[in-house]
Design an enzyme around this catalytic site. Structure first.
Site, PDB file in Angstrom:
ATOM      1  N   GLY A 241       5.348  -0.180   1.392  1.00 28.26           N
ATOM      2  CA  GLY A 241       3.933  -0.722   1.210  1.00 28.26           C
ATOM      3  C   GLY A 241       3.993  -1.927   0.832  1.00 28.26           C
ATOM      4  N   PHE A 242       4.621  -2.165  -0.474  1.00 24.46           N
ATOM      5  CA  PHE A 242       3.848  -3.316  -0.764  1.00 24.46           C
ATOM      6  C   PHE A 242       2.410  -3.774  -0.861  1.00 24.46           C
ATOM      7  CE2 PHE A 242       7.669  -4.064   1.321  1.00 24.46           C
ATOM      8  CZ  PHE A 242       9.245  -4.180  -0.060  1.00 24.46           C
ATOM      9  N   ILE A 466       7.503   5.178  -1.555  1.00 25.75           N
ATOM     10  CA  ILE A 466       7.777   3.670  -0.563  1.00 25.75           C
ATOM     11  C   ILE A 466       9.417   3.521  -0.832  1.00 25.75           C
ATOM     12  CG2 ILE A 466       5.686   3.709  -0.611  1.00 25.75           C
ATOM     13  CD1 ILE A 466       5.307   1.845  -2.512  1.00 25.75           C
ATOM     14  N   GLY A 467       9.325   4.081  -1.002  1.00 18.19           N
ATOM     15  CA  GLY A 467      11.005   3.935  -1.242  1.00 18.19           C
ATOM     16  C   GLY A 467      11.521   3.304  -2.983  1.00 18.19           C
ATOM     17  N   GLY A 509       2.802   3.973 -10.382  1.00 18.93           N
ATOM     18  CA  GLY A 509       2.906   5.442 -10.108  1.00 18.93           C
ATOM     19  C   GLY A 509       3.699   6.329 -10.697  1.00 18.93           C
ATOM     20  N   LEU A 614      13.081   5.647 -16.238  1.00 19.79           N
ATOM     21  CA  LEU A 614      13.085   6.913 -16.069  1.00 19.79           C
ATOM     22  C   LEU A 614      14.822   7.542 -15.271  1.00 19.79           C
ATOM     23  CD1 LEU A 614       9.790   7.508 -15.261  1.00 19.79           C
ATOM     24  CD2 LEU A 614      10.701   8.678 -17.755  1.00 19.79           C
ATOM     25  N   GLN A 622      14.616  -1.097  -8.352  1.00 20.37           N
ATOM     26  CA  GLN A 622      13.324  -1.437  -8.514  1.00 20.37           C
ATOM     27  C   GLN A 622      12.644  -3.773  -8.877  1.00 20.37           C
ATOM     28  OE1 GLN A 622       9.875  -1.049  -7.238  1.00 20.37           O
ATOM     29  NE2 GLN A 622      11.461  -0.011  -5.570  1.00 20.37           N
ATOM     30  N   GLY A 689       8.236  -2.419 -10.747  1.00 23.32           N
ATOM     31  CA  GLY A 689       8.393  -2.071  -9.338  1.00 23.32           C
ATOM     32  C   GLY A 689       8.056  -4.064  -9.171  1.00 23.32           C
ATOM     33  N   GLU A 690       6.899  -4.095 -10.143  1.00 25.91           N
ATOM     34  CA  GLU A 690       6.256  -5.638 -10.505  1.00 25.91           C
ATOM     35  C   GLU A 690       6.704  -6.870 -11.556  1.00 25.91           C
ATOM     36  OE1 GLU A 690       2.289  -5.017  -7.784  1.00 25.91           O
ATOM     37  OE2 GLU A 690       2.289  -3.876  -9.813  1.00 25.91           O
TER      38      GLU A 690
END
Length: 731
Positions: A241-242, A466-467, A509, A614, A622, A689-690
């Protein structure tokens, strides 16, 4: 009954005291086999009986209004069922054609490629044919402004300041004033946007490619004019999605409207070109960095101004200077933004909005300042780390940026990089570069339900995957808290009939949905402790055995039938008292061809402090994915618009160049430093992720400079720009 928890104080590290040993472990994704064997059901997979096919019709002008849509122009196509547009419901019984509520409200056109209607037919081929042939007339308005530099519709935001920038800049012994540009970017998720809508009376079920179901449910309900309780959205698997699937899209609204009007299921899938044309892009940027420092490298002044763009009426503006406002300290800071209104695809959130492009400029400017001062780039950054957020005054909740910089330099062999331009292999010039990484951390309201019975546990939340590994990490949290092997925990996601989660976006998330899962499982532990007749601190759950109060018994016997707990979490006082962010450092080595300007990334290293990890495997994935995005931002990715109409020219993956296997080095390493952020959330995590993308591209571009002497300030650094920069450096 849902138990709500507010983050009002530092949290104990319960996950450090449990004994199951699954949290943090590099476990496989439980849904992995379904995905690689094609059994995971995505939004467009599988059609219910009687389903029809819809194709979006898009505007062919850049600005104006729709004067008319002639449904009769496609009525002769076999299998046609309807042309849906707005704002009024129209029906021509003689032709059997239907029109319904709008794909987008009103009749205004704001950009070339805007969805304006939906054609529905018995087959996809018929619908596609009709969408291309549908006669639409427009009343065009002009002149059309597609170039932000030419726009006179400018909205200047009040600057964010701390201290006196002008005085600090004037008093600086060394000053730098540079401008940088970045190209527009596309999210380019692997799975195109898709929706399948089916009604049962006044209730609708939508299978969609969506990231934030709790919000998407309300958005769809508002679009359809029905209560949110009459909407169910299913998104168990999403192919990336990103940010492009954060909000409800035209494909979902159109499918639901058409399905209601026709009384049968309707599926709408965007073609790849439609995704590029009609889905939110990352804005291009023009950025001005002004830095002032003493000879010893201490920053006296830092200013980061930017210009971004969006269509008229859209409130989003890329937060370009977001990281610049807390990464380094100075006596005076100033950050100003200008928003230009243009006729281009609307701009919105794309992975790491703000940092992904802002740090490309900031970290190059810091490198340029280090060069002017004759100071090691790593050392310059270390000398300017503030004790607290320099704008808000908040103390950092947990920050190991200095450790990341030092650890990365040692592991990468930074001390042996040599002087600029000193290393060469034939026609290839070699160089190293580095950059800091930062991404602010968030906690978003989120809820989860956990069920424990004699056979194991079930986690239920409308959180999406979303992966990123949501299925894996939520299962690990529940297994750790309840003392169960991981194969005894089932995770159910992507269904709005479950408790509403934060959704996937903003790297919040795992923090948010994970904390809700943790709290629900913690409530179950409290019940189990009471049944064991012991205090919570005495309870041990491991491998299905409960121990406490001088007793030991199988968990299945202790539970009896079933224990169900639902919990939610929201931000509290700690979000005001402390500033939470992930930090890291990127290092890159590149080879630059002396005659063609080609840049090859040979190796990269990311050293990151992201709170509790985690799942080491999904976290590494990621981080690596973000670093690859950084390579793309630096070297290849550029959404090009036709200056006449603003339409996207690079509208597929053949022309919009994301890094391929050959562009990515085999030697890519990620190191996670041990960290706990007690002020962030009850599980001490931060977003992952970011952070991986933030600063990564700047490390590549700084390595390009070190190798060749070329400083490319207009990104991406394509070969023609590299050659021009090398010629300028030589001149």
């Amino acid at each position: 009954m849902t138990k709500t928890f507010r983050m009002d104080e530092a949290q104990p590290r319960l996950l450090d005291e449990t004994g199951q040993g699954v949290v943090g472990a590099p476990l496989d994704r439980p849904e992995g086999k379904l995905k690689v064997t094609g059994r995971a059901r995505y939004a467009a997979d599988g059609l219910p009986p009687g389903a029809a096919h819809g194709v979006l019709v898009r505007a062919t002008v850049a600005a104006g209004r729709i004067a008319g849509i002639d449904a009769a122009s496609v009525s002769g196509i076999a299998g046609m069922l309807g042309v849906f547009h707005g704002p009024r419901f129209l029906r021509n019984p003689a032709q059997g054609m239907a029109g319904a509520a709008p794909v987008q409200p009103g009749d205004e056109v704001h950009y070339h490629g805007q969805p304006i209607a939906l054609v529905v037919a018995e087959s996809f081929e018929a619908a596609r044919d009709a969408a291309q042939r549908l006669a639409v007339t427009y009343e065009e308005t002009g002149p059309v402004v597609t170039d932000p530099a030419a726009s006179d519709r400018l909205e200047r935001q009040d600057p964010v300041t701390a201290g006196d920038f002008e005085a600090g800049f004037a008093a600086s012994e060394v000053t730098l004033d540079r401008s940088y540009t970045t190209a527009p970017h596309a999210a380019a998720a692997m799975e195109p946007h898709a929706a399948l809508a089916e009604w049962d009376g006044d209730r609708v079920t939508l299978r969609g490619a969506l990231q934030m179901l709790r919000f998407n449910r309300q958005e769809l309900a508002d679009s359809l004019g029905i209560p949110a309780g009459n909407v169910r959205i299913l998104s168990p698997y999403i192919g990336g999605g990103f940010g492009s699937k954060l909000g409800i899209g035209p494909e979902a609204v159109a499918a639901a409207l058409a399905a209601r009007a026709l009384g049968r299921p309707v599926r709408v899938v965007m073609a790849r070109q439609t995704v590029f044309d009609a889905v939110l892009r990352r804005t291009e940027t023009l950025q001005r960095l002004r830095l002032g420092a003493d000879r010893d490298g201490r920053l006296r002044a830092l200013s980061h101004d930017d210009r971004v763009s969006n269509i008229e009426g859209e409130g989003f503006a890329e937060p370009v200077s977001q990281a610049s406002q807390f990464l380094y300290g100075a006596d005076g800071l100033s950050f100003a933004q200008t928003l230009a209104r243009v006729s281009r695809t609307p701009a919105g959130s794309v992975r790491a909005p703000g940092e992904a492009v802002g740090m490309l400029a900031l970290e190059q400017a810091m490198d340029e300042l280090a060069e002017m001062l004759g100071i090691c780039p790593v050392e310059l950054r270390l000398r300017n780390l503030p004790e607290k957020n320099p704008v808000t005054g908040q103390p950092f909740s947990a920050r190991r940026l200095a450790d990341c910089l030092r650890e990365g330099a040692e592991r990468f062999g930074w001390a042996g990089r040599g002087a600029p331009g000193s290393r060469r292999e034939g026609d290839w010039m070699l160089g190293m570069g580095m950059a800091s990484a930062a991404r602010s951390n968030m906690l978003v309201p989120s809820a989860a339900r956990v069920r424990l019975d004699g056979s194991g546990a079930v986690v239920e939340t409308d959180m999406t995957d979303i992966g990123t590994g949501s299925y894996a990490i939520l299962g690990q949290i529940a297994a750790e808290m309840l003392g169960l092997p991981i194969d005894k925990v089932e995770v159910r996601l992507g269904d709005t009939s479950f408790p509403g989660a934060s959704g996937s976006g903003g790297s919040f998330g795992a923090n948010s949905a994970g904390s809700a899962t943790f709290l629900a499982a913690k409530a179950i532990r409290e019940t189990l402790a009471a049944r064991m007749g012991c205090d919570m601190s005495e309870l041990t759950l491991q491998d299905g055995i409960a121990r406490g109060g001088n007793r030991e018994m199988p968990l299945s016997e202790l539970v009896g039938g079933q224990i169900v707990e639902e919990a939610s979490i929201e931000a509290g006082e700690t979000s005001e008292s402390h500033f939470s962010s992930g930090f890291g450092a990127h290092f890159a080595e590149v080879a630059v061809h002396a005659y063609t300007g080609e840049v090859r990334v040979r190796r990269m290293l990311g050293v990151m402090a992201m709170g509790r990890i985690l799942n080491e495997k999904t976290a590494r994935s990621q981080a690596l994915g973000g670093m690859i995005w950084g390579i793309g931002s630096a070297l290849t990715e550029e959404m090009v618009h036709d200056p006449r109409t603003g339409h996207v020219v690079t509208r597929d993956l053949a022309n919009y160049h994301v890094p391929a296997h050959a562009d990515v080095p085999g030697d890519m390493q990620v190191v996670f430093l041990e960290e706990r952020d007690d002020m962030a959330n009850p599980i001490q995590t931060k977003g992952i992720g970011e952070l991986g993308i933030s600063g990564a591209g700047a490390a590549v571009l700084n390595a390009l400079r070190h190798a060749s002497g070329a400083r490319v300030r207009d990104m991406p650094a394509t070969p023609d720009r590299v050659i021009a920069a090398m010629e300028a450096a030589a001149g």
